[in-house]
Motif scaffolding. Structure first.
Motif, PDB file in Angstrom:
ATOM      1  N   ARG A  63      -2.026   0.132   5.579  1.00  0.00           N
ATOM      2  CA  ARG A  63      -1.745   0.898   6.561  1.00  0.00           C
ATOM      3  C   ARG A  63      -2.829   0.682   8.108  1.00  0.00           C
ATOM      4  O   ARG A  63      -4.021   0.567   7.733  1.00  0.00           O
ATOM      5  N   TRP A  64      -2.316   0.654   9.153  1.00  0.00           N
ATOM      6  CA  TRP A  64      -3.056   0.501  10.100  1.00  0.00           C
ATOM      7  C   TRP A  64      -2.945   1.975  11.278  1.00  0.00           C
ATOM      8  O   TRP A  64      -1.731   1.998  11.362  1.00  0.00           O
ATOM      9  N   SER A  65      -3.948   2.351  11.288  1.00  0.00           N
ATOM     10  CA  SER A  65      -3.809   3.586  12.302  1.00  0.00           C
ATOM     11  C   SER A  65      -4.916   3.832  12.993  1.00  0.00           C
ATOM     12  O   SER A  65      -6.106   3.851  12.287  1.00  0.00           O
ATOM     13  N   ALA A  66      -5.048   4.316  14.226  1.00  0.00           N
ATOM     14  CA  ALA A  66      -6.363   4.521  15.202  1.00  0.00           C
ATOM     15  C   ALA A  66      -7.237   3.661  15.070  1.00  0.00           C
ATOM     16  O   ALA A  66      -8.369   3.897  14.833  1.00  0.00           O
ATOM     17  N   GLY A  67      -7.018   2.270  14.894  1.00  0.00           N
ATOM     18  CA  GLY A  67      -8.142   1.224  15.020  1.00  0.00           C
ATOM     19  C   GLY A  67      -8.777   0.962  13.641  1.00  0.00           C
ATOM     20  O   GLY A  67      -9.718   0.528  13.452  1.00  0.00           O
ATOM     21  N   VAL A  68      -8.172   1.675  12.358  1.00  0.00           N
ATOM     22  CA  VAL A  68      -8.657   1.426  11.282  1.00  0.00           C
ATOM     23  C   VAL A  68      -7.784   1.088  10.162  1.00  0.00           C
ATOM     24  O   VAL A  68      -6.346   1.453  10.076  1.00  0.00           O
ATOM     25  N   LEU A  69      -7.985  -0.178   9.463  1.00  0.00           N
ATOM     26  CA  LEU A  69      -7.068  -0.885   8.523  1.00  0.00           C
ATOM     27  C   LEU A  69      -7.487  -0.349   7.133  1.00  0.00           C
ATOM     28  O   LEU A  69      -8.488  -0.298   6.466  1.00  0.00           O
ATOM     29  N   ARG A  70      -6.458   0.370   6.231  1.00  0.00           N
ATOM     30  CA  ARG A  70      -6.702   1.144   5.209  1.00  0.00           C
ATOM     31  C   ARG A  70      -5.884   0.156   4.132  1.00  0.00           C
ATOM     32  O   ARG A  70      -4.707  -0.201   4.173  1.00  0.00           O
ATOM     33  N   ILE A  71      -6.577  -0.390   2.909  1.00  0.00           N
ATOM     34  CA  ILE A  71      -6.172  -1.059   1.959  1.00  0.00           C
ATOM     35  C   ILE A  71      -6.329  -0.341   0.786  1.00  0.00           C
ATOM     36  O   ILE A  71      -7.168  -0.032   0.325  1.00  0.00           O
ATOM     37  N   GLY A  72      -5.052  -0.114  -0.008  1.00  0.00           N
ATOM     38  CA  GLY A  72      -4.968   0.407  -1.209  1.00  0.00           C
ATOM     39  C   GLY A  72      -4.285  -0.165  -2.251  1.00  0.00           C
ATOM     40  O   GLY A  72      -3.303  -1.091  -1.905  1.00  0.00           O
ATOM     41  N   ALA A  73      -5.011   0.027  -3.622  1.00  0.00           N
ATOM     42  CA  ALA A  73      -4.038  -0.528  -4.567  1.00  0.00           C
ATOM     43  C   ALA A  73      -3.880   0.417  -5.558  1.00  0.00           C
ATOM     44  O   ALA A  73      -4.567   1.294  -6.136  1.00  0.00           O
ATOM     45  N   TRP A  74      -2.360   0.884  -5.643  1.00  0.00           N
ATOM     46  CA  TRP A  74      -1.976   1.738  -6.770  1.00  0.00           C
ATOM     47  C   TRP A  74      -1.681   1.230  -8.006  1.00  0.00           C
ATOM     48  O   TRP A  74      -1.267   0.081  -7.979  1.00  0.00           O
ATOM     49  N   ASP A  75      -2.222   2.087  -8.963  1.00  0.00           N
ATOM     50  CA  ASP A  75      -1.536   1.685 -10.408  1.00  0.00           C
ATOM     51  C   ASP A  75      -1.087   2.996 -11.128  1.00  0.00           C
ATOM     52  O   ASP A  75      -1.508   4.059 -10.658  1.00  0.00           O
TER      53      ASP A  75
END
Length: 142
Positions: free
Chosen positions: A74-86
Protein backbone atom coordinates in the motif's frame (compact mmCIF):
# COMPACT_ATOMS: atom_id res chain seq x y z
CA UNK A 1 1.03 4.63 -17.91
CA UNK A 2 3.03 6.83 -15.50
CA UNK A 3 6.60 7.68 -16.33
CA UNK A 4 9.15 5.64 -14.40
CA UNK A 5 11.53 7.47 -12.15
CA UNK A 6 9.08 10.21 -11.21
CA UNK A 7 7.54 10.47 -7.77
CA UNK A 8 3.77 9.87 -7.73
CA UNK A 9 1.60 12.76 -6.55
CA UNK A 10 1.31 12.87 -2.75
CA UNK A 11 -2.49 12.56 -2.92
CA UNK A 12 -2.31 9.33 -4.95
CA UNK A 13 -2.96 6.20 -2.89
CA UNK A 14 -3.17 2.62 -4.04
CA UNK A 15 -3.13 -0.92 -2.69
CA UNK A 16 -2.35 -4.35 -4.15
CA UNK A 17 -2.75 -7.83 -2.71
CA UNK A 18 -1.10 -10.92 -4.19
CA UNK A 19 -2.41 -14.22 -2.80
CA UNK A 20 0.24 -16.91 -2.81
CA UNK A 21 0.38 -20.62 -2.06
CA UNK A 22 2.58 -22.14 0.62
CA UNK A 23 5.48 -22.60 -1.78
CA UNK A 24 8.98 -21.14 -1.54
CA UNK A 25 8.77 -20.10 -5.21
CA UNK A 26 6.22 -17.53 -4.03
CA UNK A 27 9.08 -15.48 -2.57
CA UNK A 28 10.58 -14.85 -6.01
CA UNK A 29 7.16 -14.21 -7.55
CA UNK A 30 6.38 -11.71 -4.78
CA UNK A 31 9.68 -9.87 -5.24
CA UNK A 32 9.24 -9.57 -8.99
CA UNK A 33 5.62 -8.48 -8.66
CA UNK A 34 6.58 -5.82 -6.11
CA UNK A 35 9.37 -4.56 -8.40
CA UNK A 36 6.88 -4.19 -11.25
CA UNK A 37 4.32 -2.39 -9.06
CA UNK A 38 6.84 0.09 -7.69
CA UNK A 39 8.44 0.71 -11.08
CA UNK A 40 5.11 1.42 -12.76
CA UNK A 41 4.13 3.78 -9.93
CA UNK A 42 7.38 5.73 -10.25
CA UNK A 43 8.88 4.50 -6.98
CA UNK A 44 11.99 2.91 -8.48
CA UNK A 45 14.24 4.34 -5.75
CA UNK A 46 12.45 2.21 -3.15
CA UNK A 47 12.64 -1.03 -5.13
CA UNK A 48 15.83 -2.59 -3.76
CA UNK A 49 15.03 -2.14 -0.07
CA UNK A 50 11.33 -2.93 -0.60
CA UNK A 51 12.20 -6.16 -2.43
CA UNK A 52 14.51 -7.25 0.39
CA UNK A 53 11.86 -6.52 3.02
CA UNK A 54 9.06 -8.23 1.09
CA UNK A 55 11.23 -11.29 0.51
CA UNK A 56 11.91 -11.61 4.24
CA UNK A 57 8.25 -11.17 5.21
CA UNK A 58 6.92 -13.55 2.55
CA UNK A 59 9.65 -16.09 3.25
CA UNK A 60 8.67 -16.14 6.94
CA UNK A 61 4.99 -16.53 6.05
CA UNK A 62 5.72 -19.47 3.74
CA UNK A 63 8.38 -21.20 5.87
CA UNK A 64 6.70 -20.94 9.25
CA UNK A 65 3.06 -21.61 8.42
CA UNK A 66 1.19 -24.33 6.59
CA UNK A 67 -1.54 -22.45 4.75
CA UNK A 68 -1.79 -19.82 2.05
CA UNK A 69 -0.31 -16.35 2.41
CA UNK A 70 -0.54 -12.96 0.75
CA UNK A 71 1.69 -10.02 -0.03
CA UNK A 72 0.00 -6.68 0.61
CA UNK A 73 1.47 -3.43 -0.71
CA UNK A 74 0.00 0.00 0.00
CA UNK A 75 1.14 3.52 -0.86
CA UNK A 76 -0.44 6.39 1.04
CA UNK A 77 0.76 9.85 2.10
CA UNK A 78 4.35 9.18 1.00
CA UNK A 79 4.66 5.91 2.92
CA UNK A 80 5.02 2.45 1.41
CA UNK A 81 3.60 -0.31 3.61
CA UNK A 82 4.53 -3.91 2.82
CA UNK A 83 2.79 -6.70 4.66
CA UNK A 84 2.70 -10.47 4.59
CA UNK A 85 -0.50 -12.17 5.74
CA UNK A 86 -0.60 -15.79 6.81
CA UNK A 87 -3.29 -17.95 8.37
CA UNK A 88 -1.40 -18.65 11.60
CA UNK A 89 -2.53 -16.32 14.41
CA UNK A 90 0.61 -16.96 16.52
CA UNK A 91 2.88 -13.92 16.83
CA UNK A 92 6.17 -13.95 14.94
CA UNK A 93 9.34 -14.78 16.83
CA UNK A 94 11.00 -11.56 18.04
CA UNK A 95 13.99 -10.36 15.99
CA UNK A 96 17.37 -11.74 16.99
CA UNK A 97 19.64 -9.01 18.43
CA UNK A 98 21.95 -7.58 15.76
CA UNK A 99 25.19 -8.87 17.28
CA UNK A 100 23.89 -12.47 17.23
CA UNK A 101 22.66 -12.51 13.61
CA UNK A 102 26.09 -13.29 12.19
CA UNK A 103 26.15 -16.57 14.16
CA UNK A 104 22.91 -17.89 12.63
CA UNK A 105 22.24 -19.58 9.31
CA UNK A 106 18.56 -18.63 9.48
CA UNK A 107 16.29 -16.58 11.72
CA UNK A 108 17.72 -13.21 10.71
CA UNK A 109 14.68 -12.08 8.70
CA UNK A 110 12.90 -9.88 11.22
CA UNK A 111 16.20 -8.45 12.46
CA UNK A 112 16.86 -7.39 8.87
CA UNK A 113 13.35 -5.95 8.58
CA UNK A 114 13.85 -4.03 11.83
CA UNK A 115 17.19 -2.66 10.60
CA UNK A 116 16.05 -1.62 7.11
CA UNK A 117 12.46 -0.42 7.62
CA UNK A 118 11.41 2.88 9.14
CA UNK A 119 8.74 1.09 11.16
CA UNK A 120 7.57 -2.51 11.49
CA UNK A 121 5.14 -4.57 13.51
CA UNK A 122 2.48 -7.24 13.38
CA UNK A 123 -1.19 -7.51 14.12
CA UNK A 124 -3.55 -10.44 14.58
CA UNK A 125 -6.52 -10.68 12.24
CA UNK A 126 -9.95 -12.11 12.89
CA UNK A 127 -12.59 -10.38 10.82
CA UNK A 128 -14.91 -11.49 8.07
CA UNK A 129 -14.02 -15.10 8.82
CA UNK A 130 -10.30 -14.52 8.19
CA UNK A 131 -7.83 -15.50 10.85
CA UNK A 132 -4.12 -15.17 11.06
CA UNK A 133 -1.79 -12.22 11.23
CA UNK A 134 -0.10 -9.58 9.14
CA UNK A 135 3.57 -8.78 9.67
CA UNK A 136 4.26 -5.40 8.09
CA UNK A 137 6.89 -2.75 7.61
CA UNK A 138 6.94 0.78 6.28
CA UNK A 139 9.32 2.81 4.16
CA UNK A 140 8.95 6.57 4.22
CA UNK A 141 9.68 8.03 0.79
CA UNK A 142 10.78 11.33 2.35
Amino acid sequence: MPETGTEPPAATSWEYCLYIPNDLRAVTISRRTLRLILTLHGLIRLVDVAELLAAELVSNAVRHTKGPAALRVRWSAGVLRIGAWDADPAPPEPPVPGERTTELEEGRGLALVKACADLWGWQPLSREGNRGKVVWCELDAG
